[in-house]
Design an enzyme around this catalytic site. Structure first.
Site, mmCIF file in Angstrom:
data_model
loop_
_atom_site.group_PDB
_atom_site.id
_atom_site.type_symbol
_atom_site.label_atom_id
_atom_site.label_comp_id
_atom_site.label_asym_id
_atom_site.label_seq_id
_atom_site.Cartn_x
_atom_site.Cartn_y
_atom_site.Cartn_z
ATOM 1 C CG HIS A 38 -14.574 -89.072 -2.219
ATOM 2 N ND1 HIS A 38 -14.632 -90.031 -3.208
ATOM 3 C CD2 HIS A 38 -14.301 -87.914 -2.854
ATOM 4 C CE1 HIS A 38 -14.399 -89.467 -4.388
ATOM 5 N NE2 HIS A 38 -14.188 -88.183 -4.194
ATOM 6 C CD GLU A 106 -17.444 -87.382 -7.614
ATOM 7 O OE1 GLU A 106 -17.670 -87.647 -6.413
ATOM 8 O OE2 GLU A 106 -16.816 -86.381 -7.969
#
Length: 318
Positions: A38, A106
Site C-alpha cells: 500500500h 485501488e
C-alpha cells in the site's frame, strides 16, 4: 494439503513491528508470510504504510519463510518493468521462496501520481499486459515491447530470478477469477468463495494454487476485540466496489460510518474462543484453499501468536 501463513499488514504496523511479527510467526509454527502493498493505509487509524519492497528485503534477512505479496498493483503507480525488477531481486534474496501476487489495484494507492483511474475492464487489460511484460523480463533476456498500455525499450534484468517466479492473480468477481485462470500461476481471493474458485479452475486454473486469508482479533475480552476490529478495519466490510474507487483514507473513514459493530462481530473471529477461529479458517480449507494467511488486528500480538502456537495451528495441521 493446506499450509498456514501469517499476514503482515503494512497499513497497520511500523517496519520494526512487522519484522518482529515475522519472527513470532516463524516461532509459532506458521510456515509462510504474506505482506500487503500500500501507499496509503485505508484509514488514518491504521497509521502506517512502509514500502513493501524494502520490507521484503528486510524479511529475507530476518526469517527463512516464503513470502508472497497480497497484492501488488503493477499497472499505474509503478510500471511493470520496475515491479519486475523489484520482484526478481526479492526472489533472489529469498532463494526462490517468493511469489508475486498481483491485482488491478485501488484508487487509494494508485491515484497519487495524478493519473486517471480506469474502469475495471481497462485495469484488467492493463494487468494482463503487465504480467506478460514481467514474465518476459523474468527470463533475463533483453526485452522490447510496444503494447496498448506499456512500452519497454531494450530492458534486461541482470539480477533475474534463479527459479521460476510464480505470478498469482487476485480477483473478487467472475471476470477477475476468469482472468486469474487464464494468466495466473495461482488465484488470490480473500473470502472462501467456492464459486469464484470454480470459475478460476474452469478458466484454466486447475492444478494451480488458491491463496487467501482473513483477519482475526484474539483477545480475552471479546467485546474489546470487536471494538479493536471495528476501529482499525471497518473497511473490510464495505459493499461492492467502494474499496477499489475511493481515493483517500478520509473517504474510507466517511464510508465506514455505514459499517456497524454488529457486522464486524459477525464477520471477524474475535475473542479467545478457539473454535470460532478454527471454524473461520476451516471454511477456507473446505473451499479448497492451498494457502491460508491469518493476520491479527491490533496490538495484542504476543497473545495471538501464543494462542495460535498452542491451540489453533496444532488443531489445523494435526
Amino acid at each position: 494439503m493446506t499450509s498456514f501463513g501469517c499476514f503482515l499488514a503494512t497499513e497497520e504496523f511500523t517496519p520494526a513491528r512487522l519484522l518482529e511479527q515475522a519472527r513470532s510467526a516463524r516461532d509459532a509454527g506458521f510456515t509462510r508470510l504474506a505482506i500487503s502493498d500500500h501507499f496509503h493505509p485505508w484509514t488514518d487509524a491504521q497509521g502506517n504504510s512502509p514500502f513493501v519492497w524494502s520490507m521484503i528485503g528486510a524479511l529475507s534477512q530476518t526469517v527463512d519463510l516464503p513470502v508472497t505479496t497480497l497484492v501488488t498493483c503493477p499497472t499505474v503507480r509503478v510500471h511493470p518493468v520496475v515491479t519486475a525488477q523489484a520482484a526478481a531481486t526479492s526472489s533472489v534474496l529469498l532463494g526462490g521462496r517468493f511469489a508475486l501476487g498481483v491485482g488491478t489495484g485501488e484508487a487509494l494507492n494508485e491515484h497519487v501520481l495524478g493519473d486517471r483511474w480506469p474502469s475495471f475492464d481497462e485495469r484488467a487489460d492493463m494487468l494482463e499486459e503487465a504480467v506478460e511484460v514481467m514474465r518476459m523480463l523474468f527470463t533475463g533476456r533483453q526485452v522490447s515491447h510496444r503494447g496498448r498500455h506499456y512500452t519497454v525499450d531494450n530492458a534486461r534484468l541482470y539480477t533475474a530470478p534463479e527459479k521460476p517466479l510464480p505470478v498469482l492473480v487476485s480477483g473478487f468477481g467472475p471476470k477477475a477469477a476468469g482472468l486469474a485462470g487464464r494468466i495466473g500461476d495461482g488465484f488470490v481471493t480473500m473470502g472462501p468463495d467456492e464459486e469464484a474458485i470454480a470459475t478460476f479452475r474452469e478458466a484454466g486454473g486447475t492444478g494451480r494454487p488458491v491463496v487467501g486469508g482473513l483477519k482475526v482479533c484474539w483477545d480475552q475480552d471479546r467485546d474489546a476485540a470487536v471494538e479493536t476490529a471495528y476501529r482499525l478495519w471497518p473497511t473490510e466490510h464495505l459493499p461492492g466496489e467502494l474499496n477499489q474507487i475511493l481515493p483517500t483514507p478520509a473517504h474510507f473513514e466517511q464510508a465506514s460510518e455505514l459499517v456497524t459493530r454488529r457486522q464486524v462481530s459477525e464477520a471477524v473471529p474475535c475473542g479467545s474462543d478457539a473454535e470460532e477461529h478454527l471454524e473461520a479458517i476451516r471454511a477456507y480449507v473446505d473451499a479448497g484453499f492451498d494457502e491460508v494467511y491469518v493476520g491479527q488486528i491490533g496490538e495484542n500480538q504476543e497473545e495471538f501468536f501464543a494462542a495460535y502456537r498452542e491451540k489453533i495451528l496444532p488443531a489445523l495441521v494435526g
